[in-house]
Design an enzyme around this catalytic site. Sequence first.
Site, PDB file in Angstrom:
ATOM      1  N   GLY A  16      21.697  36.631  53.566  1.00  0.00           N
ATOM      2  CA  GLY A  16      22.875  36.054  54.641  1.00  0.00           C
ATOM      3  C   GLY A  16      23.475  37.063  55.359  1.00  0.00           C
ATOM      4  O   GLY A  16      22.880  38.007  56.048  1.00  0.00           O
ATOM      5  N   TYR A 165      36.352  27.601  45.766  1.00  0.00           N
ATOM      6  CA  TYR A 165      36.079  28.798  47.058  1.00  0.00           C
ATOM      7  C   TYR A 165      37.268  29.081  47.972  1.00  0.00           C
ATOM      8  O   TYR A 165      37.561  30.144  48.015  1.00  0.00           O
ATOM      9  CB  TYR A 165      35.068  28.149  47.690  1.00  0.00           C
ATOM     10  CG  TYR A 165      34.677  28.975  48.979  1.00  0.00           C
ATOM     11  CD1 TYR A 165      33.597  30.140  48.703  1.00  0.00           C
ATOM     12  CD2 TYR A 165      34.887  28.818  50.422  1.00  0.00           C
ATOM     13  CE1 TYR A 165      33.278  30.787  49.839  1.00  0.00           C
ATOM     14  CE2 TYR A 165      34.467  29.452  51.466  1.00  0.00           C
ATOM     15  CZ  TYR A 165      33.744  30.451  51.133  1.00  0.00           C
ATOM     16  OH  TYR A 165      33.463  31.422  52.282  1.00  0.00           O
TER      17      TYR A 165
END
Length: 272
Positions: A16, A165
């Site tokens: 990523g 998150y």
Amino acid sequence: MNTTDRTILLTGATSGLGRAVADTLANQDVRLILHGRDSERLATVASELADAPAQIELVQADLSDLNQVMRLADDVAELTDHLDVLVHNAGVGKGADDTRELSADGYELRLAVNHLAPFALTQRLLPLLEIGAPSRIVNVASGAQQPIDFADPHLEHGYSGNRAYAQSKFAMVTFGFALAKTLLSDVVTVNSLHPATLMPTRMVKEGYGRTVDDLDTGVDAVLNLINNPGLDGTTGQYFSIQQPAAAHRETYETETQRRLWQLSEELTGVQY
């Protein structure tokens, strides 16, 4: 192999955004310590960057395990006597569904990896950052920020992946502001950023199934906090991509910072 003295530690460098940042930094005259959780992925990164100008070192640890976080700090200290930049990039996204997960230490997984691991690792590496002064800590956070319920920090009630998150990134930003207050800005600076919105990474595709910004936007945003000489001495700030921005209003509150710091010390066993 180069002989540069500038040393950068980048966590979450095997996929990523982290991998893309690593690829770019590898083309600079730096000593680059790349962290990953998976040994095979680390080996692949090392192989693919073998001919790059940077001097590449590898460190492995699962950041959901505080024992491994502490070992990671020891491994870094064996590789270098100073750090110029510490980039907290490794993280866990919202996940594909709302299954609540726990870390090796029994903590809510996203809080553990996205906040508690950087909290503990920073404390252990501060001596190296102080030797490398003026040095920088870069927190790769998110625009998704939700205040912590201090009565239920591990979200035993009302769990969702989005909430977990956002809570973990709120904690990362809040701690960044608090830590910046304790450090001289000409020694160590601490800044956080939202690198981009829904970049085309595996974490984003798993959690959202769509993308918005391209990966280069995020890479350039992180590199801005690593390399921009115009940010020398700038500390305790939050950036949205490359622009100074306002984080969640509660991240600035002294009492919230104090309570988070206290909770983090209790959960990690680390004392600043």
